[in-house]
Design an enzyme around this catalytic site. Structure first.
Site, PDB file in Angstrom:
ATOM      1  N   LYS A  77      42.069  34.553  17.024  1.00 45.31           N
ATOM      2  CA  LYS A  77      41.556  35.847  16.554  1.00 45.31           C
ATOM      3  C   LYS A  77      40.694  35.647  15.306  1.00 45.31           C
ATOM      4  O   LYS A  77      41.048  34.829  14.432  1.00 45.31           O
ATOM      5  CB  LYS A  77      42.759  36.751  16.251  1.00 45.31           C
ATOM      6  CG  LYS A  77      42.425  38.196  15.928  1.00 45.31           C
ATOM      7  CD  LYS A  77      43.721  39.006  15.764  1.00 45.31           C
ATOM      8  CE  LYS A  77      43.495  40.472  15.488  1.00 45.31           C
ATOM      9  NZ  LYS A  77      44.755  41.240  15.392  1.00 45.31           N
ATOM     10  N   SER A 152      45.031  45.408  18.164  1.00 46.34           N
ATOM     11  CA  SER A 152      43.723  44.990  17.735  1.00 46.34           C
ATOM     12  C   SER A 152      43.314  43.599  18.237  1.00 46.34           C
ATOM     13  O   SER A 152      42.140  43.263  18.185  1.00 46.34           O
ATOM     14  CB  SER A 152      43.664  44.994  16.208  1.00 46.34           C
ATOM     15  OG  SER A 152      44.536  44.028  15.660  1.00 46.34           O
ATOM     16  N   SER A 176      49.713  44.675  17.449  1.00 44.25           N
ATOM     17  CA  SER A 176      48.401  44.163  17.870  1.00 44.25           C
ATOM     18  C   SER A 176      48.410  42.938  18.768  1.00 44.25           C
ATOM     19  O   SER A 176      47.387  42.615  19.356  1.00 44.25           O
ATOM     20  CB  SER A 176      47.548  43.871  16.646  1.00 44.25           C
ATOM     21  OG  SER A 176      46.955  45.062  16.224  1.00 44.25           O
TER      22      SER A 176
HETATM   23  N1  GLN Z   1      47.535  49.914  15.907  1.00 43.35           N
HETATM   24  C1  GLN Z   1      48.107  49.498  14.679  1.00 43.35           C
HETATM   25  C2  GLN Z   1      47.138  49.748  13.550  1.00 43.35           C
HETATM   26  O1  GLN Z   1      46.075  50.176  13.828  1.00 43.35           O
HETATM   27  C3  GLN Z   1      48.514  48.059  14.743  1.00 43.35           C
HETATM   28  C4  GLN Z   1      47.477  47.104  14.317  1.00 43.35           C
HETATM   29  C5  GLN Z   1      47.978  45.700  14.188  1.00 43.35           C
HETATM   30  O2  GLN Z   1      49.071  45.367  14.637  1.00 43.35           O
HETATM   31  N2  GLN Z   1      47.180  44.888  13.520  1.00 43.35           N
HETATM   32  O3  GLN Z   1      47.423  49.564  12.424  1.00 43.35           O
END
Ligand code: GLN
Length: 482
Positions: A77, A152, A176
């Site tokens: 990532k 994400s 994410s």
């Molecule tokens: N959807 C969550 C957020 O927007 C999780 C994001 C993540 O785990 N980085 O914060």
């Protein structure tokens, strides 16, 4: 030679001479060129991948010591640093940022002869559930490109589901790794907080986030965890796991284990009926495997999304304040500005979601409001922790659908932050309490994947992977329509 083989099959293929790293990496690059215009899993590719694969083949041929990955293509990532390479966090703010050092997970993979094939797309600074907030355009779900791949770590999930890499590393602050794993029909693990070093991971909400392994098979994720877990002098929050082997005994089964169905995550109006029926099928499968099932109530779950967004925006507000164009940022001519207007102009290069969170993040811990928001959120977090501890005194595992809804179409939730935040309801509990949780792909219904989430108690990854492996073997998934 199929690009869809598992990590274990790849290693066996190299060992018995039916595959070379060069052939496999070359074929992967060719495939990436073909599917990327459609999928957009990557932000950048490693130009030296083929050369690295060749060098590893040479070592194999000469009978020298070779690392555990034998040139396997693994994607990373793009919020994890690789020395000398771009680490953009899918943000205009870091579009031209070159990392001066390797993240610990990257050093560990390099030491084991992985070929890092490229950096994957994400929601800007890992904030989102659909990869729609990438400043460089969204990734597409390989099961149906009209649908989001989740987020994400959407690019990581797409690269694995789309056969562009065998394994990937994502980061999971509130789901994410697990959310895109579920949406793309792959396996994704959020390890116990502290099991994997965060050194070199760009912080979003560092008190709860972890780097997590992603793959097409549970055993592949176990293998990757073997090589990234453990104490790191660069990250004081890391835990000594005594070099646990998560792969050995992965087929031990779960006969006699107690599984709790988390009531608040598996019922109610927010739960899609298709997701509910797939979840029901997984419960029957667990029963057939000899597990004992009961319902468990964690009534704090109702408040977790609100709690998560208060705590994470407060941390993000602080962590992202370094992007002020003085320390980190893009090229902005300072001529003619006084300090405040300069900073506010510089910050306009953040996208809408990051901006929203930074504004909230300034507000929730501020004088006069901290008691109402931040401190209350911290109280919910400690109550939730107590409830999880009590649940694990009765159960070995806790289960739920990974995401209460099916993958959705592009644009469907982008203008409705609340609807988007609610997609996190089943995943944030593991982050707020630190426990490990895994998403196992279970069915593909009308062309859209559904994953099942299993939680275990702190540092019980070995048992968790055994349960995930047992569940995986009760289902046969279709091939991705590439
Ligand atoms: N959807 C969550 C957020 O927007 C999780 C994001 C993540 O785990 N980085 O914060």
């Amino acid at each position: 030679m199929s690009l869809g083989i598992s990590a274990i099959e790849y290693i066996n293929g190299i060992k018995n001479g039916t595959i070379t790293a060069e052939e496999f990496v070359a074929k992967t690059i060719e495939h990436i060129k073909k599917v990327e215009p459609k999928l957009h899993a990557f932000i950048s590719l490693n130009d030296n991948a083929l050369e690295q694969a060749r060098a590893i083949d040479k070592k194999v041929k000469a009978g020298q010591n070779v690392g555990a990955f034998y040139g396997m293509p693994i994607s990373i990532k793009d919020n994890i640093c690789i020395k000398g390479g771009k680490t953009t966090c899918a943000s205009r703010m870091l579009e031209n940022y070159t990392a001066p050092y390797d993240a610990t997970v990257v050093s560990k993979l390099n030491a084991q002869d992985a070929v890092i094939i490229g950096k994957t797309n994400l929601d800007e600074f890992a904030m989102g559930v659909a990869t729609e907030f990438s400043a460089f355009g969204p990734s597409k779900n390989p099961w149906d490109t009209e649908y989001v791949p989740g987020g994400s770590s959407g690019g990581s999930a797409v690269s694995v589901a789309g056969l562009e890499s065998i394994l990937s590393l994502g980061s999971d602050t509130g789901g994410s790794v697990r959310n895109p794993a579920s949406f793309c029909s792959i396996v994704g693990l959020k390890p116990t907080y502290g099991l994997v070093s965060r050194y070199g991971l760009v912080s979003y909400a560092n008190s709860i986030e972890q780097i997590g392994p992603m793959g097409r098979r549970v055993e592949d994720v176990a293998l990757l965890l073997n090589h990234i877990a453990g104490k790191d002098p660069h990250d004081p929050t890391t835990i000594d796991n005594k070099n646990q082997d998560y792969l050995s005994g992965i087929d031990s089964g779960i006969s006699g284990k107690k599984i709790g169905i988390i009531k608040e995550m598996s019922s109610g109006s927010g739960l899609d009926s298709t997701v509910a029926s797939v979840f029901k099928n997984s419960i029957s499968a667990f029963e057939k495997l000899g597990a004992k099932i009961e319902e468990v109530s964690l009534d704090m779950v109702e408040y977790t999304v609100a709690t998560y967004y208060v705590l994470t925006t407060a941390e993000a507000g602080s962590n992202l304040s370094r992007y002020d164009n003085l320390r980190y940022g893009y090229d902005l001519d300072s001529e003619g500005y006084e300090f405040k207007s300069y900073i506010s102009k510089a910050r306009r290069n953040f996208g809408p979601e990051v901006t929203r969170r930074m504004i909230l993040g300034g507000f929730v811990p501020s004088a006069g409001f901290a008691g109402k928001y931040l401190l209350k959120a911290l109280k919910v977090k400690s109550k939730l922790k107590k409830q999880i501890e009590a649940a694990f005194s009765k159960c070995d595992f806790l289960i739920s659908p990974t995401v209460p809804v099916l993958p959705f179409k592009f644009g469907e939730k982008i203008d409705d932050p609340l609807a988007m935040y609610l997609a996190d309801i089943n995943t944030v509990t593991a982050n707020l309490t630190g426990v490990p949780a895994i998403s196992v792909p279970y069915e593909v219904k009308n062309g859209l994947p559904v994953g099942i989430q299993i939680h275990a108690n702190l540092l019980q990854e070995k048992q968790l992977l055994q349960a995930a492996y047992a569940l995986q073997n009760t289902t046969k998934l279709p091939e991705v329509p590439l």
